[in-house]
Design a protein around this motif. Sequence first.
Motif, PDB file in Angstrom:
ATOM      1  N   GLU A 147     -33.416  66.662 -14.124  1.00  0.00           N
ATOM      2  CA  GLU A 147     -33.961  66.852 -15.474  1.00  0.00           C
ATOM      3  C   GLU A 147     -35.366  66.259 -15.573  1.00  0.00           C
ATOM      4  O   GLU A 147     -36.284  66.885 -16.131  1.00  0.00           O
ATOM      5  CB  GLU A 147     -33.035  66.176 -16.498  1.00  0.00           C
ATOM      6  N   TYR A 148     -35.559  65.069 -15.016  1.00  0.00           N
ATOM      7  CA  TYR A 148     -36.879  64.432 -15.064  1.00  0.00           C
ATOM      8  C   TYR A 148     -37.894  65.202 -14.228  1.00  0.00           C
ATOM      9  O   TYR A 148     -39.046  65.395 -14.646  1.00  0.00           O
ATOM     10  CB  TYR A 148     -36.789  62.989 -14.559  1.00  0.00           C
ATOM     11  N   LEU A 149     -37.488  65.651 -13.054  1.00  0.00           N
ATOM     12  CA  LEU A 149     -38.404  66.403 -12.195  1.00  0.00           C
ATOM     13  C   LEU A 149     -38.840  67.703 -12.867  1.00  0.00           C
ATOM     14  O   LEU A 149     -40.017  68.065 -12.831  1.00  0.00           O
ATOM     15  CB  LEU A 149     -37.741  66.706 -10.849  1.00  0.00           C
ATOM     16  N   ASN A 150     -37.890  68.410 -13.486  1.00  0.00           N
ATOM     17  CA  ASN A 150     -38.241  69.659 -14.181  1.00  0.00           C
ATOM     18  C   ASN A 150     -39.229  69.399 -15.313  1.00  0.00           C
ATOM     19  O   ASN A 150     -40.177  70.163 -15.520  1.00  0.00           O
ATOM     20  CB  ASN A 150     -36.977  70.331 -14.731  1.00  0.00           C
ATOM     21  N   ARG A 151     -39.021  68.303 -16.036  1.00  0.00           N
ATOM     22  CA  ARG A 151     -39.927  67.964 -17.137  1.00  0.00           C
ATOM     23  C   ARG A 151     -41.317  67.617 -16.606  1.00  0.00           C
ATOM     24  O   ARG A 151     -42.337  68.053 -17.162  1.00  0.00           O
ATOM     25  CB  ARG A 151     -39.351  66.802 -17.945  1.00  0.00           C
ATOM     26  N   SER A 152     -41.370  66.866 -15.501  1.00  0.00           N
ATOM     27  CA  SER A 152     -42.662  66.501 -14.909  1.00  0.00           C
ATOM     28  C   SER A 152     -43.400  67.728 -14.395  1.00  0.00           C
ATOM     29  O   SER A 152     -44.624  67.833 -14.533  1.00  0.00           O
ATOM     30  CB  SER A 152     -42.446  65.504 -13.767  1.00  0.00           C
ATOM     31  N   LEU A 153     -42.666  68.656 -13.800  1.00  0.00           N
ATOM     32  CA  LEU A 153     -43.280  69.886 -13.301  1.00  0.00           C
ATOM     33  C   LEU A 153     -43.869  70.698 -14.447  1.00  0.00           C
ATOM     34  O   LEU A 153     -45.004  71.193 -14.371  1.00  0.00           O
ATOM     35  CB  LEU A 153     -42.248  70.717 -12.534  1.00  0.00           C
ATOM     36  N   LYS A 154     -43.120  70.826 -15.528  1.00  0.00           N
ATOM     37  CA  LYS A 154     -43.609  71.598 -16.683  1.00  0.00           C
ATOM     38  C   LYS A 154     -44.835  70.938 -17.301  1.00  0.00           C
ATOM     39  O   LYS A 154     -45.777  71.619 -17.718  1.00  0.00           O
ATOM     40  CB  LYS A 154     -42.494  71.751 -17.726  1.00  0.00           C
ATOM     41  N   ASN A 155     -44.824  69.612 -17.358  1.00  0.00           N
ATOM     42  CA  ASN A 155     -45.984  68.901 -17.896  1.00  0.00           C
ATOM     43  C   ASN A 155     -47.244  69.154 -17.068  1.00  0.00           C
ATOM     44  O   ASN A 155     -48.362  69.088 -17.585  1.00  0.00           O
ATOM     45  CB  ASN A 155     -45.719  67.393 -17.944  1.00  0.00           C
ATOM     46  N   ALA A 156     -47.048  69.451 -15.787  1.00  0.00           N
ATOM     47  CA  ALA A 156     -48.188  69.727 -14.905  1.00  0.00           C
ATOM     48  C   ALA A 156     -48.510  71.213 -14.839  1.00  0.00           C
ATOM     49  O   ALA A 156     -49.345  71.635 -14.039  1.00  0.00           O
ATOM     50  CB  ALA A 156     -47.893  69.196 -13.508  1.00  0.00           C
ATOM     51  N   GLY A 157     -47.835  72.013 -15.664  1.00  0.00           N
ATOM     52  CA  GLY A 157     -48.099  73.450 -15.665  1.00  0.00           C
ATOM     53  C   GLY A 157     -47.388  74.199 -14.565  1.00  0.00           C
ATOM     54  O   GLY A 157     -47.801  75.297 -14.180  1.00  0.00           O
ATOM     55  N   ILE A 158     -46.303  73.630 -14.038  1.00  0.00           N
ATOM     56  CA  ILE A 158     -45.562  74.259 -12.946  1.00  0.00           C
ATOM     57  C   ILE A 158     -44.196  74.702 -13.466  1.00  0.00           C
ATOM     58  O   ILE A 158     -43.442  73.900 -14.011  1.00  0.00           O
ATOM     59  CB  ILE A 158     -45.371  73.277 -11.769  1.00  0.00           C
ATOM     60  N   GLU A 159     -43.870  75.978 -13.289  1.00  0.00           N
ATOM     61  CA  GLU A 159     -42.581  76.527 -13.690  1.00  0.00           C
ATOM     62  C   GLU A 159     -41.766  76.814 -12.429  1.00  0.00           C
ATOM     63  O   GLU A 159     -41.993  77.812 -11.748  1.00  0.00           O
ATOM     64  CB  GLU A 159     -42.774  77.813 -14.499  1.00  0.00           C
ATOM     65  N   PRO A 160     -40.794  75.969 -12.104  1.00  0.00           N
ATOM     66  CA  PRO A 160     -40.051  76.145 -10.849  1.00  0.00           C
ATOM     67  C   PRO A 160     -39.327  77.489 -10.762  1.00  0.00           C
ATOM     68  O   PRO A 160     -39.181  78.063  -9.686  1.00  0.00           O
ATOM     69  CB  PRO A 160     -39.047  74.988 -10.845  1.00  0.00           C
ATOM     70  N   HIS A 161     -38.837  77.979 -11.916  1.00  0.00           N
ATOM     71  CA  HIS A 161     -38.016  79.188 -11.896  1.00  0.00           C
ATOM     72  C   HIS A 161     -38.843  80.462 -12.016  1.00  0.00           C
ATOM     73  O   HIS A 161     -38.286  81.555 -11.998  1.00  0.00           O
ATOM     74  CB  HIS A 161     -36.982  79.128 -13.019  1.00  0.00           C
ATOM     75  N   ALA A 162     -40.164  80.325 -12.129  1.00  0.00           N
ATOM     76  CA  ALA A 162     -41.020  81.508 -12.194  1.00  0.00           C
ATOM     77  C   ALA A 162     -41.013  82.224 -10.843  1.00  0.00           C
ATOM     78  O   ALA A 162     -40.669  81.644  -9.816  1.00  0.00           O
ATOM     79  CB  ALA A 162     -42.450  81.114 -12.575  1.00  0.00           C
ATOM     80  N   ALA A 163     -41.418  83.482 -10.863  1.00  0.00           N
ATOM     81  CA  ALA A 163     -41.393  84.289  -9.637  1.00  0.00           C
ATOM     82  C   ALA A 163     -42.243  83.657  -8.536  1.00  0.00           C
ATOM     83  O   ALA A 163     -41.897  83.725  -7.353  1.00  0.00           O
ATOM     84  CB  ALA A 163     -41.886  85.698  -9.940  1.00  0.00           C
ATOM     85  N   ILE A 166     -42.433  77.300  -6.256  1.00  0.00           N
ATOM     86  CA  ILE A 166     -43.181  76.090  -5.894  1.00  0.00           C
ATOM     87  C   ILE A 166     -43.322  76.041  -4.379  1.00  0.00           C
ATOM     88  O   ILE A 166     -42.420  76.423  -3.642  1.00  0.00           O
ATOM     89  CB  ILE A 166     -42.438  74.817  -6.342  1.00  0.00           C
ATOM     90  N   LYS A 167     -44.462  75.540  -3.922  1.00  0.00           N
ATOM     91  CA  LYS A 167     -44.623  75.168  -2.524  1.00  0.00           C
ATOM     92  C   LYS A 167     -44.945  73.681  -2.464  1.00  0.00           C
ATOM     93  O   LYS A 167     -45.584  73.141  -3.373  1.00  0.00           O
ATOM     94  CB  LYS A 167     -45.739  75.967  -1.859  1.00  0.00           C
ATOM     95  N   VAL A 168     -44.488  73.024  -1.427  1.00  0.00           N
ATOM     96  CA  VAL A 168     -44.817  71.624  -1.191  1.00  0.00           C
ATOM     97  C   VAL A 168     -45.784  71.564  -0.013  1.00  0.00           C
ATOM     98  O   VAL A 168     -45.529  72.162   1.027  1.00  0.00           O
ATOM     99  CB  VAL A 168     -43.565  70.779  -0.895  1.00  0.00           C
ATOM    100  N   ILE A 169     -46.896  70.871  -0.222  1.00  0.00           N
ATOM    101  CA  ILE A 169     -47.896  70.680   0.826  1.00  0.00           C
ATOM    102  C   ILE A 169     -47.900  69.201   1.201  1.00  0.00           C
ATOM    103  O   ILE A 169     -47.806  68.338   0.321  1.00  0.00           O
ATOM    104  CB  ILE A 169     -49.300  71.084   0.346  1.00  0.00           C
TER     105      ILE A 169
END
Length: 475
Positions: A147-163, A166-169
């Motif tokens: 839940e926290y990770l999803n919230r942090s991603l959204k705050n950064a403009g990242i939608e994990p479930h979007a087409a 996410i990539k990790v570098i």
Amino acid sequence: MYKVFLVDDEELVIKSLMASVDWNGNGFELVGYALSGAEAYDTIEQLKPDVVFTDIRMPGMSGLELIKELQKFPLQPMVCVISGYAEFALAQKAINYGAFGYCLKPFDETEIAMFLKKASTVLETRNIPDEGRILDYIEDAGEEAVEYLNRSLKNAGIEPHAAAGIKVIVSVGKSRLHPKGCSGTITLRIGFGMYAYLVQIKAEEQLSFDMPPIIMEGVRGIGVSKIIHQAEAIKSALEEAEIKAYRFFTLGSKYSFAQREMELTEKQYGMKAMEEAITNNDNYALYATLQAMEDQFLEGELHIRHAVIVYNQVMMYLGRNEGEIYEDYIFTFSQLERIFKDVTDMLKFLKKILSEKMRTNTFVQRPHGHNRTFNAIFDYVNEHFREDISIPFLSRQFNLNGNYISQLFKKENGTTLTQYLSNLRIEYACGLLVNTDYSINEISEKAGYTDYFYFSRLFKRMKGLAPSAYRSRHI
């Protein structure tokens, strides 16, 4: 650059606002506008601007109603109300509803620039992730963590479930990367000279790193994971990217950044042959296997994780002496990379000490009565325990056989060098956690660990608590 969206039912007002402000010069980008509140709501949900300028009086959904609706978004944009002098009372009401400020018509560029400066300061603070907590939750991956990770991603403009997913570098080296073509990025320091980047690639763009050559010289390796669509998968994607980032160690001169997207292939027949040779106590078969492994590493069939296993297994085998086991294990990729310049150098070292064993056909016997030698080593370890100390390093430092040092330390001190170092470092870290305000990542490095995740796991195993929980309990 932060994103701005304009809302007003009069297009002339929109054009006036667009033309009267140097948006880019103030660190903002105009991403669109709408001529009604209803249209604005749908477009804002799609574009996710950081700041919205909206008129108060509009037919249909008013500016006040729009502000209320925007509060339902996980990441609410900052709202500046556009008003005339006659609407000042409504502007004050809008601020009570959550608007960040207002600007009066006719527009004053200085006034708007001051608002943008304040907004930029707030946005900068809001968008800084809690690095330590994110790292702990990547490791944890429980319900609260996800839940926290999803919230942090959204705050950064990242939608994990979007087409786009996410990539990790992961980058290895003193310089940070600046990924381009991303709709959002979270940058995390995961060790000394190691960074992880959680990014969402824009569908129409390719991932690139727009950096001057002098900066890129400070980056030794880059690894990019496959696309993932869930926060729970970040940990495995990070591990994949880290392995790829260390191809500079396993591929040697054949490595280039152009290969960072290569798939991992694992043909582990060399690993099985090594295990069989060790099981059968066959030095000659082991030597031949190590020679053959070099080609496997250089062809990308084995990677950095295999290199760590090979080093530990062979050193454990070579350290056997009258039932005693060599225990100076390598636990992280960065440890191995600091001892050897590349995998060829590592294999050369292992073959050299194996060939010495083959010539004598026996293990090195432990000398007796060299307490002064042990005292010198012991004093050095106590003074330099926060530095990169290993049996190979001490062997070179004191010009002694590595097996001898390992066995002498266990005999004289009753514990292995690895165990003793771990105790010193973790106790030192406990003191920093309680008595300083250093971040946990900084404490990890100051205690002698270049890999945050390894430090966190070791700390929890030895103290029964994660570093952050230990700090909370003892402050």
